[in-house]
Scaffold this active site. Sequence first.
Site, PDB file in Angstrom:
ATOM      1  N   ALA A 199      50.622 -56.333  46.897  1.00  0.00           N
ATOM      2  CA  ALA A 199      51.403 -56.831  45.129  1.00  0.00           C
ATOM      3  C   ALA A 199      49.716 -56.843  44.772  1.00  0.00           C
ATOM      4  O   ALA A 199      48.557 -56.900  45.178  1.00  0.00           O
ATOM      5  CB  ALA A 199      51.620 -58.018  45.253  1.00  0.00           C
ATOM      6  N   GLY A 242      52.614 -56.738  50.529  1.00  0.00           N
ATOM      7  CA  GLY A 242      53.520 -56.777  49.977  1.00  0.00           C
ATOM      8  C   GLY A 242      53.166 -54.575  49.803  1.00  0.00           C
ATOM      9  O   GLY A 242      54.749 -53.565  49.766  1.00  0.00           O
ATOM     10  N   GLU A 294      54.841 -54.939  53.645  1.00  0.00           N
ATOM     11  CA  GLU A 294      56.370 -55.675  52.858  1.00  0.00           C
ATOM     12  C   GLU A 294      57.397 -53.652  52.726  1.00  0.00           C
ATOM     13  O   GLU A 294      58.235 -53.393  53.053  1.00  0.00           O
ATOM     14  CB  GLU A 294      56.469 -56.787  51.845  1.00  0.00           C
ATOM     15  CG  GLU A 294      56.032 -57.661  52.499  1.00  0.00           C
ATOM     16  CD  GLU A 294      55.215 -58.695  52.148  1.00  0.00           C
ATOM     17  OE1 GLU A 294      54.640 -58.502  50.948  1.00  0.00           O
ATOM     18  OE2 GLU A 294      56.225 -59.526  52.502  1.00  0.00           O
ATOM     19  N   GLU A 341      48.255 -62.052  53.365  1.00  0.00           N
ATOM     20  CA  GLU A 341      48.292 -63.170  52.083  1.00  0.00           C
ATOM     21  C   GLU A 341      47.757 -64.506  52.120  1.00  0.00           C
ATOM     22  O   GLU A 341      47.374 -65.189  50.955  1.00  0.00           O
ATOM     23  CB  GLU A 341      49.954 -63.128  51.547  1.00  0.00           C
ATOM     24  CG  GLU A 341      50.673 -62.136  51.258  1.00  0.00           C
ATOM     25  CD  GLU A 341      50.751 -60.856  51.668  1.00  0.00           C
ATOM     26  OE1 GLU A 341      50.655 -61.597  53.392  1.00  0.00           O
ATOM     27  OE2 GLU A 341      52.066 -59.762  51.453  1.00  0.00           O
TER      28      GLU A 341
END
Length: 258
Positions: A65, A109, A112, A132
């Site tokens: 992200a 992300g 993911e 993260e």
Amino acid sequence: MAYQTLIVEIEDNVALVRLNRPEALNALNSVLLTEMGDALANLDANDKVRAIVITGSEKAFAAGADIKEMSEKGFVGMFKADFFGDATENFLRTRKPVIAAVSGYALGGGCELAMMCDFIICADNAKFGQPEINLGICAGIGGTQRLTRFVGKSKAMDMHLTGRFMDAEEAERSGLVSRVVPTAKLVSEAMAAASKIAEKSQLSAMVVKEAVNRSYETTLREGLLFEKRMFHALFATEDQKEGMAAFLEKREPQFRDK
Ligand code: CAA
């Protein structure tokens, strides 16, 4: 389809969606995730498309992200906007098969995003990770749940708690990816897999996708019942008649999605 952060091409019934934020190693910002949702919805509704491949660059599928975008956010804003909520829903709504073709970094992300696809083909330079924890947060688009289902609790805990990266060989050995291919051939191999899928009856492909995904959502008994009923249901299709007739007549089937 013209997007700021994606390049979408359609070739012989297969769509190739390329993440295109090279300046940020394809970090997932709100624009990219909104555009990805829009692209998936459009491709799912497009009769010319029978399978979808999502890829990044050679260096990065996606490095997570977008940290710059997230850095100033607070709880109330994230919670009210249900930040990243739509990203998952857009994938769950897509009924056509989606393959992730991962080269380079698939972190946070990015990892993911790859796991939201139906399966992952990776290049031999791929590096997966859920780092993260190094940012004082945890995964937020399914990493703690999906990675655990793919590779088991021990390895998922290791990845999330230490933030270490997993190379392609370990990813294949652990069941995270279905195949590893040479980096230079990644996109062509993923497109060839998607073309193979595109030749099948779309009805069967959509049923397979629903049934396999159901195995993550329900008990074995309920999943087996769902599979059996869908198996029965496919006998109402012309494609079942065609597929079996073609086998018996020793010829290639001509599926018509009916
Ligand atoms: N967000 C925003 N920008 C990013 C980014 C990210 N996740 N990852 C890389 N970039 C940017 C860098 O800031 C840099 O930009 P500038 O040139 O403007 O400084 C550019 O991309 C190139 O990156 P690096 O110079 O760092 O490249 P490198 O080859 O030295 O390192 C890397 C590559 C190891 C992937 C490193 O960039 C890195 O560690 N990135 C962050 C990985 C990460 O922590 N991901 C998790 C994010 S949080 C998340 O994803 C939450 C969630 O689950 C929803």
